[in-house]
Design a protein around this motif. Structure first.
Motif, PDB file in Angstrom:
ATOM      1  N   LEU A 259     -11.176  11.773  -2.111  1.00 44.71           N
ATOM      2  CA  LEU A 259     -10.892  10.621  -3.557  1.00 44.71           C
ATOM      3  C   LEU A 259      -9.814  11.007  -4.174  1.00 44.71           C
ATOM      4  N   TYR A 260      -9.528  12.416  -4.257  1.00 40.57           N
ATOM      5  CA  TYR A 260      -8.226  12.150  -5.145  1.00 40.57           C
ATOM      6  C   TYR A 260      -7.206  12.145  -4.503  1.00 40.57           C
ATOM      7  N   TYR A 261      -6.894  11.850  -3.093  1.00 36.25           N
ATOM      8  CA  TYR A 261      -5.463  11.503  -2.681  1.00 36.25           C
ATOM      9  C   TYR A 261      -6.313  10.384  -2.063  1.00 36.25           C
ATOM     10  N   LEU A 262      -6.992   9.471  -2.136  1.00 37.49           N
ATOM     11  CA  LEU A 262      -6.415   8.191  -2.021  1.00 37.49           C
ATOM     12  C   LEU A 262      -6.822   7.463  -3.413  1.00 37.49           C
ATOM     13  N   SER A 263      -6.407   8.021  -4.255  1.00 37.26           N
ATOM     14  CA  SER A 263      -6.677   7.364  -5.875  1.00 37.26           C
ATOM     15  C   SER A 263      -4.257   7.368  -5.598  1.00 37.26           C
ATOM     16  N   TRP A 264      -4.243   8.641  -5.371  1.00 36.90           N
ATOM     17  CA  TRP A 264      -2.581   8.811  -4.675  1.00 36.90           C
ATOM     18  C   TRP A 264      -2.334   7.921  -4.082  1.00 36.90           C
ATOM     19  N   LEU A 265      -2.646   7.824  -3.347  1.00 32.66           N
ATOM     20  CA  LEU A 265      -2.312   6.736  -2.068  1.00 32.66           C
ATOM     21  C   LEU A 265      -2.042   5.290  -2.575  1.00 32.66           C
ATOM     22  N   VAL A 266      -3.298   5.299  -4.001  1.00 33.57           N
ATOM     23  CA  VAL A 266      -3.612   3.541  -4.252  1.00 33.57           C
ATOM     24  C   VAL A 266      -1.975   3.794  -4.930  1.00 33.57           C
ATOM     25  N   ASP A 267      -1.788   4.905  -5.549  1.00 26.82           N
ATOM     26  CA  ASP A 267      -0.178   4.789  -6.503  1.00 26.82           C
ATOM     27  C   ASP A 267       0.731   4.779  -5.646  1.00 26.82           C
ATOM     28  N   HIS A 268       1.259   5.033  -4.372  1.00 30.51           N
ATOM     29  CA  HIS A 268       2.276   5.086  -4.164  1.00 30.51           C
ATOM     30  C   HIS A 268       2.445   4.142  -2.770  1.00 30.51           C
ATOM     31  N   ARG A 269       2.225   3.084  -3.015  1.00 26.60           N
ATOM     32  CA  ARG A 269       1.906   2.694  -1.984  1.00 26.60           C
ATOM     33  C   ARG A 269       3.257   2.103  -1.309  1.00 26.60           C
TER      34      ARG A 269
ATOM     35  N   GLU B  19       6.336   0.690  12.707  1.00 31.89           N
ATOM     36  CA  GLU B  19       7.287  -0.485  12.380  1.00 31.89           C
ATOM     37  C   GLU B  19       7.446  -1.952  11.209  1.00 31.89           C
ATOM     38  N   ALA B  20       8.217  -1.935  11.205  1.00 35.64           N
ATOM     39  CA  ALA B  20       8.554  -2.722  10.692  1.00 35.64           C
ATOM     40  C   ALA B  20       7.661  -4.168  10.287  1.00 35.64           C
ATOM     41  N   THR B  21       6.709  -4.326  11.301  1.00 36.79           N
ATOM     42  CA  THR B  21       5.997  -5.182  11.665  1.00 36.79           C
ATOM     43  C   THR B  21       4.229  -4.936  10.633  1.00 36.79           C
ATOM     44  N   ALA B  22       4.393  -3.212  11.062  1.00 30.92           N
ATOM     45  CA  ALA B  22       3.671  -3.007  10.535  1.00 30.92           C
ATOM     46  C   ALA B  22       3.652  -2.408   8.856  1.00 30.92           C
ATOM     47  N   ALA B  23       4.495  -2.279   8.685  1.00 32.76           N
ATOM     48  CA  ALA B  23       4.870  -2.237   6.918  1.00 32.76           C
ATOM     49  C   ALA B  23       4.664  -3.245   6.506  1.00 32.76           C
ATOM     50  N   ALA B  24       5.002  -4.270   7.338  1.00 35.09           N
ATOM     51  CA  ALA B  24       4.870  -5.873   6.527  1.00 35.09           C
ATOM     52  C   ALA B  24       3.487  -6.241   6.472  1.00 35.09           C
ATOM     53  N   GLN B  25       2.802  -5.757   7.133  1.00 39.65           N
ATOM     54  CA  GLN B  25       1.321  -6.149   7.164  1.00 39.65           C
ATOM     55  C   GLN B  25       0.251  -5.321   6.514  1.00 39.65           C
ATOM     56  N   VAL B  26       0.518  -3.877   5.923  1.00 40.48           N
ATOM     57  CA  VAL B  26      -0.308  -2.853   5.442  1.00 40.48           C
ATOM     58  C   VAL B  26      -1.668  -3.684   4.829  1.00 40.48           C
ATOM     59  N   PHE B  27      -2.747  -3.553   4.469  1.00 39.50           N
ATOM     60  CA  PHE B  27      -3.529  -4.156   4.232  1.00 39.50           C
ATOM     61  C   PHE B  27      -4.114  -3.748   3.315  1.00 39.50           C
ATOM     62  N   TRP B  28      -4.266  -3.728   1.564  1.00 38.21           N
ATOM     63  CA  TRP B  28      -3.676  -2.958   0.993  1.00 38.21           C
ATOM     64  C   TRP B  28      -5.662  -3.211   0.251  1.00 38.21           C
ATOM     65  N   SER B  29      -6.577  -3.977   0.147  1.00 36.12           N
ATOM     66  CA  SER B  29      -7.639  -4.726   0.151  1.00 36.12           C
ATOM     67  C   SER B  29      -8.540  -3.287   0.417  1.00 36.12           C
ATOM     68  N   GLY B  30      -8.940  -1.915  -0.273  1.00 38.58           N
ATOM     69  CA  GLY B  30     -10.174  -1.025   0.010  1.00 38.58           C
ATOM     70  C   GLY B  30      -9.808   0.133   1.217  1.00 38.58           C
ATOM     71  N   PRO B  31      -8.209   0.180   0.637  1.00 32.01           N
ATOM     72  CA  PRO B  31      -7.719   1.322   1.802  1.00 32.01           C
ATOM     73  C   PRO B  31      -8.988   2.547   1.994  1.00 32.01           C
ATOM     74  N   ARG B  32      -9.096   3.516   2.329  1.00 31.89           N
ATOM     75  CA  ARG B  32     -10.070   4.270   4.014  1.00 31.89           C
ATOM     76  C   ARG B  32      -9.997   6.095   3.492  1.00 31.89           C
ATOM     77  N   LEU B  33     -10.750   6.114   3.364  1.00 37.30           N
ATOM     78  CA  LEU B  33     -11.068   8.136   3.586  1.00 37.30           C
ATOM     79  C   LEU B  33     -12.007   8.351   4.531  1.00 37.30           C
ATOM     80  N   ILE B  34     -11.870   9.075   5.192  1.00 33.89           N
ATOM     81  CA  ILE B  34     -12.750   9.452   6.556  1.00 33.89           C
ATOM     82  C   ILE B  34     -12.713  11.142   5.966  1.00 33.89           C
ATOM     83  N   CYS B  35     -14.103  11.599   5.954  1.00 34.17           N
ATOM     84  CA  CYS B  35     -14.020  12.814   6.545  1.00 34.17           C
ATOM     85  C   CYS B  35     -14.989  13.221   7.343  1.00 34.17           C
TER      86      CYS B  35
END
Length: 292
Positions: free
Chosen positions: A88-98, A110-126
């Motif tokens: 969760l600590y790293y997930l918070s960092w990620l949200v602040d460094h979009r 690729e650029a297309t993937a970067a343009a379609q990054v979906f920031w609603s609900g970034p995930r943490l997998i343990c």
């Protein structure tokens, strides 16, 4: 406790392969990173990613899932009560460094993937050897999207993964009650059919997360198992993560779309025109859910 048992058949008999943990945490990380898309449904982006002098840490793995959602992955060889808080600590960092993450996607994919990054609900997998009841409680207290995955190694070349718990999506619910719907025609009837398909997919079992994208809705356990597209004039398209080669395809009902462009994820297309189509699609829905 990992319950799945494996037996090796040889010379007319069987020998049980005892489950074991990896020798080191790094062994688990290397195995998952080398096969991340197959194991977790996530495209690999970076390993041991530095978070700068302020956070002063290193994210075990960064990835992008099939819906364009950023993913932080943390590993533990056995049981470690700090794995969720660390993630969760790293997930918070990620949200602040979009912007930094999107630049990484642009460089690695690729650029297309970067343009379609979906920031609603970034995930943490343990990914860990096991979890405690305190882990499960801590997960339920957070509003982040978290998946706890237990691993075990069997013999020399088998790995088993089990999704222990999922949080951050729609609350788990039972199979929806069947309701009698008024008979409608045209677009209204197809809209009702799409709504019914949504209810069936969400009611397949526990731990289902619905991810709403502009052009489709994804239904996910650890990986996507179905994608539901907005209804067309006469039909509803559902895409399942099943191998079309292992399904008896029925003309005008199921179709192999591997390699064909379409919204959503999955290589098996199911076309729904009537409630009868939805009923006969149930077994396919369940099979895709079970495999996710």
């Amino acid at each position: 406790m990992f319950q799945l048992r494996f037996f090796q058949t040889a010379h007319g008999g069987v020998r049980e392969l005892a489950p074991r943990l990896a020798e080191a945490e790094a062994d688990v990380q290397r195995l998952v990173e080398a096969n991340m898309e197959a194991l977790l449904g996530v495209r690999f982006l970076a390993s041991e990613y530095g978070t700068g002098s302020v956070h002063a840490g290193r994210i075990d793995s960064l990835g992008l899932d099939a819906n364009g959602t950023p993913v932080v992955i943390e590993y533990k060889r056995g049981t470690d009560s700090g794995v969720i808080n660390q993630g969760l600590y790293y997930l918070s960092w990620l949200v602040d460094h979009r912007a930094e993450f999107e630049q990484l996607v642009r460089e690695r994919l690729e650029a297309t993937a970067a343009a379609q990054v979906f920031w609603s609900g970034p995930r943490l997998i343990c990914v860990a050897g096991d979890y405690t009841r305190y882990d499960l409680h801590a997960m339920s207290e957070h509003r982040r999207s978290i998946d706890l995955v237990r691993y075990r190694l069997f013999g020399r070349d088998l790995i088993g993964l089990e999704t222990v718990a999922t949080a951050g999506g729609r609350p788990a619910q039972g199979r929806p009650e069947r309701r009698t719907r008024p008979v409608r025609s045209g677009c209204e009837r197809i809209a009702e059919l799409a709504k019914a398909a949504d209810e069936v997919l969400l009611g397949l079992g526990d731990g289902i997360t619905k991810v709403q994208r502009k052009q489709y809705s994804a239904y996910r356990r650890l990986q996507n198992f179905a994608s539901l597209c907005p209804p067309q004039r006469t039909k509803v398209h559902v895409y399942l993560s099943l191998d079309p080669g292992e399904v008896d395809l029925v003309p005008d009902f199921t179709r192999n779309v591997a390699g064909l462009g379409h919204h959503g994820t999955g290589d098996l297309e199911v076309r729904l025109r009537t409630e009868r189509d939805l009923e006969r699609a149930h077994d396919l829905f369940r099979a895709s859910y079970a495999a996710a």
